[in-house]
Design a protein around this motif. Structure first.
Motif, PDB file in Angstrom:
ATOM      1  N   ASN A 136       0.721  -1.097   0.076  1.00 25.82           N
ATOM      2  CA  ASN A 136      -0.025   0.103  -0.018  1.00 25.82           C
ATOM      3  C   ASN A 136       0.914   1.337  -0.054  1.00 25.82           C
ATOM      4  O   ASN A 136       0.377   2.301   0.056  1.00 25.82           O
ATOM      5  N   SER A 138       3.721   3.898  -1.628  1.00 29.49           N
ATOM      6  CA  SER A 138       3.998   4.641  -2.767  1.00 29.49           C
ATOM      7  C   SER A 138       5.343   3.703  -3.219  1.00 29.49           C
ATOM      8  O   SER A 138       6.124   3.385  -2.585  1.00 29.49           O
ATOM      9  N   GLU A 141       8.584   5.025  -1.425  1.00 23.80           N
ATOM     10  CA  GLU A 141       8.528   4.680   0.041  1.00 23.80           C
ATOM     11  C   GLU A 141       9.089   3.477   0.054  1.00 23.80           C
ATOM     12  O   GLU A 141       9.783   2.877   0.794  1.00 23.80           O
ATOM     13  N   SER A 142       8.499   2.633  -0.707  1.00 23.07           N
ATOM     14  CA  SER A 142       8.646   1.112  -1.005  1.00 23.07           C
ATOM     15  C   SER A 142      10.129   0.986  -0.995  1.00 23.07           C
ATOM     16  O   SER A 142      10.746   0.208  -0.497  1.00 23.07           O
TER      17      SER A 142
END
Length: 256
Positions: A136, A138, A141-142
């Protein structure tokens, strides 16, 4: 739909058994039909129904009477349970599909690692790529979480390996320890996957759970089986599923 998801899971679990058995041996998973590993007799479809055939045949080959490993039944069962749990959590969605794929690859990796203490690199790459579609967070961010976890793992591996090779080997006067690696490189993509899907705090908690789950098997392996190598991927996967489904980190935060 709940029942269908469970049936789909156990059917796919039957295929996972084939992957676990054949991939490490570089055998085809498509062309060759299943055979009894003891008598090599062809297994007909009505003797290969997930879960039910194992129970009806009483864990024995119908041709030679050889014992069928409980692992076949267990892998089909946990595949069904995980698929059902994912459906209850996510519903019929794109995230559900990708999480199922991630889970199935993790199951295959876990049982191959348990048997061989090594896993195919391409499976690690597959689960790493799939995790970006199952999160979930972005994409930025991942990637940040993946690099953070993988980097921390590499640093931890360096420190522990240095201790084993340069301190422990001298204290125990064991020359074999001078070439021992503390952690396997195959764990790195799994560690990165934890950060991608669970985030930083959830991933850290999953790693803590994995270390906790591995304590007793590691002690047993070292002192009873005299084997210093303990496969860690199964415990990372167990920690991942525990945190993903039960969100223990949030529960503990609520009390403290």
């Amino acid at each position: 739909m709940e029942l269908f998801s469970f049936i789909f899971g156990i059917c796919f679990g039957s295929f996972l058994n084939v992957l676990i058995l054949r991939l490490p041996l570089n055998q085809s998973v498509v062309t060759n039909r299943s055979r009894c590993p003891k008598c090599n007799h062809l297994i007909y479809w009505y003797h290969n129904i997930p879960l039910f055939s194992y129970l009806f045949l009483r864990a024995k080959c119908s041709y030679c009477g050889g014992k069928i490993s409980f692992l076949y039944f267990f892998i089909e069962l946990i595949s069904g349970i995980i698929t059902l749990a994912l459906f209850l959590k996510l519903g019929l969605s794109q995230e559900f599909i990708f999480m199922c794929l991630v889970s199935y690859v993790l199951i295959v990796l876990s049982f191959i690692d348990l048997k061989y203490k090594a896993v195919p690199d391409y499976l690690l790459l597959i689960v790493f790529i799939l995790s970006f579609f199952a999160t979930n967070f972005s994409i930025i961010e991942s990637f940040k979480n993946a690099f953070l976890f993988a980097g921390a793992f590499v640093l931890l591996n360096f420190v522990i390996t240095f201790y084993i090779q340069n301190v422990k080997s001298k204290l125990l006067k064991d020359e074999s320890l001078k070439n021992q690696e503390a952690l396997g490189e195959g764990d790195i993509p799994i560690i990165a996957m934890l950060g991608i899907i669970l985030g930083v705090s959830g991933g850290v908690f999953a790693i803590f759970l994995a270390a906790f789950f591995a304590i007793i098997p590691s002690i047993y392996s070292n002192f009873v089986k005299k084997d210093i190598q303990t496969p860690f991927i199964p415990y990372l996967v167990l920690g991942f599923f525990t945190e993903y489904f039960f969100d223990l980190e949030t529960i503990i935060k609520a009390f403290y």
